[in-house]
Scaffold this active site. Structure first.
Site, PDB file in Angstrom:
ATOM      1  N   ARG A 133      -8.145   2.998   5.746  1.00  0.00           N
ATOM      2  CA  ARG A 133      -7.193   1.913   6.013  1.00  0.00           C
ATOM      3  C   ARG A 133      -7.999   0.623   6.162  1.00  0.00           C
ATOM      4  O   ARG A 133      -9.223   0.634   6.134  1.00  0.00           O
ATOM      5  CB  ARG A 133      -6.294   2.203   7.218  1.00  0.00           C
ATOM      6  CG  ARG A 133      -6.837   3.016   8.345  1.00  0.00           C
ATOM      7  CD  ARG A 133      -7.942   2.382   9.110  1.00  0.00           C
ATOM      8  NE  ARG A 133      -7.643   1.023   9.540  1.00  0.00           N
ATOM      9  CZ  ARG A 133      -8.532   0.126   9.898  1.00  0.00           C
ATOM     10  NH1 ARG A 133      -9.839   0.421   9.874  1.00  0.00           N
ATOM     11  NH2 ARG A 133      -8.199  -1.082  10.278  1.00  0.00           N
ATOM     12  N   ASP A 190      -4.307  -9.085   6.223  1.00  0.00           N
ATOM     13  CA  ASP A 190      -3.922  -8.229   5.092  1.00  0.00           C
ATOM     14  C   ASP A 190      -3.383  -9.042   3.926  1.00  0.00           C
ATOM     15  O   ASP A 190      -3.353  -8.563   2.783  1.00  0.00           O
ATOM     16  CB  ASP A 190      -2.875  -7.211   5.540  1.00  0.00           C
ATOM     17  CG  ASP A 190      -3.512  -6.195   6.463  1.00  0.00           C
ATOM     18  OD1 ASP A 190      -3.628  -6.483   7.663  1.00  0.00           O
ATOM     19  OD2 ASP A 190      -3.947  -5.142   5.965  1.00  0.00           O
ATOM     20  N   LYS A 199      -2.026  -6.892  11.281  1.00  0.00           N
ATOM     21  CA  LYS A 199      -1.502  -5.776  12.069  1.00  0.00           C
ATOM     22  C   LYS A 199      -0.459  -6.225  13.079  1.00  0.00           C
ATOM     23  O   LYS A 199      -0.627  -7.250  13.728  1.00  0.00           O
ATOM     24  CB  LYS A 199      -2.687  -5.097  12.779  1.00  0.00           C
ATOM     25  CG  LYS A 199      -2.365  -3.901  13.637  1.00  0.00           C
ATOM     26  CD  LYS A 199      -1.530  -2.859  12.965  1.00  0.00           C
ATOM     27  CE  LYS A 199      -2.081  -2.343  11.666  1.00  0.00           C
ATOM     28  NZ  LYS A 199      -1.111  -1.563  10.869  1.00  0.00           N
TER      29      LYS A 199
HETATM   30  O1  MRU Z   1      -2.713  -0.435   9.022  1.00  0.00           O
HETATM   31  P1  MRU Z   1      -4.165  -0.789   8.842  1.00  0.00           P
HETATM   32  O2  MRU Z   1      -5.065  -0.110   9.799  1.00  0.00           O
HETATM   33  O3  MRU Z   1      -4.589  -0.655   7.409  1.00  0.00           O
HETATM   34  O4  MRU Z   1      -4.196  -2.339   9.169  1.00  0.00           O
HETATM   35  C1  MRU Z   1      -5.420  -3.004   9.176  1.00  0.00           C
HETATM   36  C2  MRU Z   1      -5.312  -4.398   9.621  1.00  0.00           C
HETATM   37  O5  MRU Z   1      -4.243  -4.918   9.872  1.00  0.00           O
HETATM   38  C3  MRU Z   1      -6.581  -5.187   9.642  1.00  0.00           C
HETATM   39  O6  MRU Z   1      -6.570  -6.086  10.696  1.00  0.00           O
HETATM   40  C4  MRU Z   1      -6.702  -5.942   8.324  1.00  0.00           C
HETATM   41  O7  MRU Z   1      -6.565  -5.056   7.262  1.00  0.00           O
HETATM   42  C5  MRU Z   1      -7.965  -6.650   8.192  1.00  0.00           C
HETATM   43  S1  MRU Z   1      -9.257  -5.520   7.853  1.00  0.00           S
HETATM   44  C6  MRU Z   1     -10.672  -6.271   7.447  1.00  0.00           C
END
Ligand code: MRU
Length: 342
Positions: free
Chosen positions: A44, A234, A245
């Site tokens: 992830r 993201d 997130k």
């Molecule tokens: O649901 P996830 O764990 O994939 O979400 C990850 C995040 O929201 C991170 O903060 C984001 O991807 C930045 S990672 C460098």
């Protein structure tokens, strides 16, 4: 610790669902296995799922049984369509897939196209490392000695293809420069990326970290214990809206109220200059992630719950965006384009 790697038709993925207690790798031999790993979050984090999608296509190319170019192209496009359906919000996934699909427009024999796809997927992973190091170098200029930094979720090496991460790259480079840093890691319900992954990663790097539950952040801010916030992203829109997130928006409001800088660290591949705010798809994940902790049900049976995995922080709450090309300050509508096209 390698989050993901590719070698000779095999992809190895560090299983993040069992961290920090077990360090175990999953072996994938086809793109379907990679797609499943992305869906259930064995891997992830925006940059890491981009790299995984690239490697998924590399597997499709490596193991192809097609004998003519048109059939091969159809097979790669069908693998790309499957990988696109894994998670909808992080734009890096779609960016990596498009980058590989562009190769299909180039001339070449089946063997040449196959090799180019694998090479490009490896390049995406390799570039990620250098990019994150550069994000760290730029971002560390904002960090002073003895800073207490709040972060949310995990934007570290586990969310990328290695060593630095994005938000955590800033912290790691500042620490490498000899600055004394202490990090507050929000636990990040429901998947606990902060408690499980950020805390683990910072401990491994000997950077002092204290885990707080998400609802403690306001109190910690009010006690004057936070000097700045750094999170990853993201998807960042041309307006400077930051998708990250779930819970990031609340932290940004707290930072604004307490007059504390709120920084976002992300590579160029996280910018999406085409999509409008209202068209961003926020992933809705399985309700069980909210109704249960592990296998233990915490809510009454059949009580309605929602589980949006991301939220969007408006640009007026974002002090600056740290990229590999430099730091972007408001007005974002003007300045994002300048840095992205640099
Ligand atoms: O649901 P996830 O764990 O994939 O979400 C990850 C995040 O929201 C991170 O903060 C984001 O991807 C930045 S990672 C460098």
């Amino acid at each position: 610790m390698k989050t993901i790697s590719y070698s000779d038709g095999i992809v190895k993925i560090l299983d993040q669902t069992i961290l920090p207690h077990k360090i175990q790798y999953i072996t994938c031999q086809n793109y379907e296995e990679v797609a499943k790993c992305i869906e259930v979050m064995n891997i992830r984090g925006a940059p890491a799922i981009g790299v995984a999608a690239g490697f998924g296509l590399a597997l499709a190319a490596y193991h192809t049984t097609k004998e003519n170019v048109d059939e091969f192209k159809k097979e790669i496009i069908s693998a790309a369509n499957r990988l696109r359906k894994t998670r909808p919000t992080a734009v890096n996934l779609f960016w990596a897939i498009e980058r590989i699909l562009n190769i299909l427009n180039q001339p070449g024999t089946l063997r040449e196209l196959k090799e180019k796809i694998i090479k490009e997927a490896l390049l995406i992973a390799k570039e990620d490392y250098k990019i994150n190091q550069a994000i760290g170098q730029h971002g560390a200029t904002l960090i002073k000695n003895n800073f207490n930094i709040l972060t949310h979720c995990n934007a570290g090496e586990l969310a990328t293809s290695g060593e630095y991460g994005t938000a955590l790259a800033v912290i790691k480079v500042a620490a490498e420069q000899g600055k004394k840093i202490h990090v507050f890691a929000d636990e990040t319900r429901p998947r606990l990326q902060g408690a499980r992954l950020t805390a683990f990663e910072l401990q491994q790097n000997n950077i002092p970290v204290t885990v707080i539950t998400d609802n403690m952040a306001g109190w910690v801010f009010s006690q004057g214990k936070i000097d700045c916030v750094i999170v990853g992203a993201d998807r960042i829109l041309k307006t400077g809206h930051v998708t990250n997130k779930i819970g990031t928006y609340s932290v940004a409001i707290l930072a604004k109220y307490h007059d504390i800088p709120f920084y976002v660290a992300a590579p160029k591949s996280t910018f999406d200059l085409k999509t409008n705010y209202k068209d961003v798809v926020i992933e809705e994940r399985d309700k069980r992630e909210v109704t249960h902790i592990g296998n233990f049900q915490i809510t009454p049976t059949n009580v309605p719950v929602i589980n949006p995995a991301f939220d969007i922080t408006p640009p007026e709450l974002v002090t600056a965006i740290i990229t590999e090309k430099g730091i972007i300050y408001p007005p974002y509508e003007e300045n994002i384009i300048k840095i992205i096209n640099k």
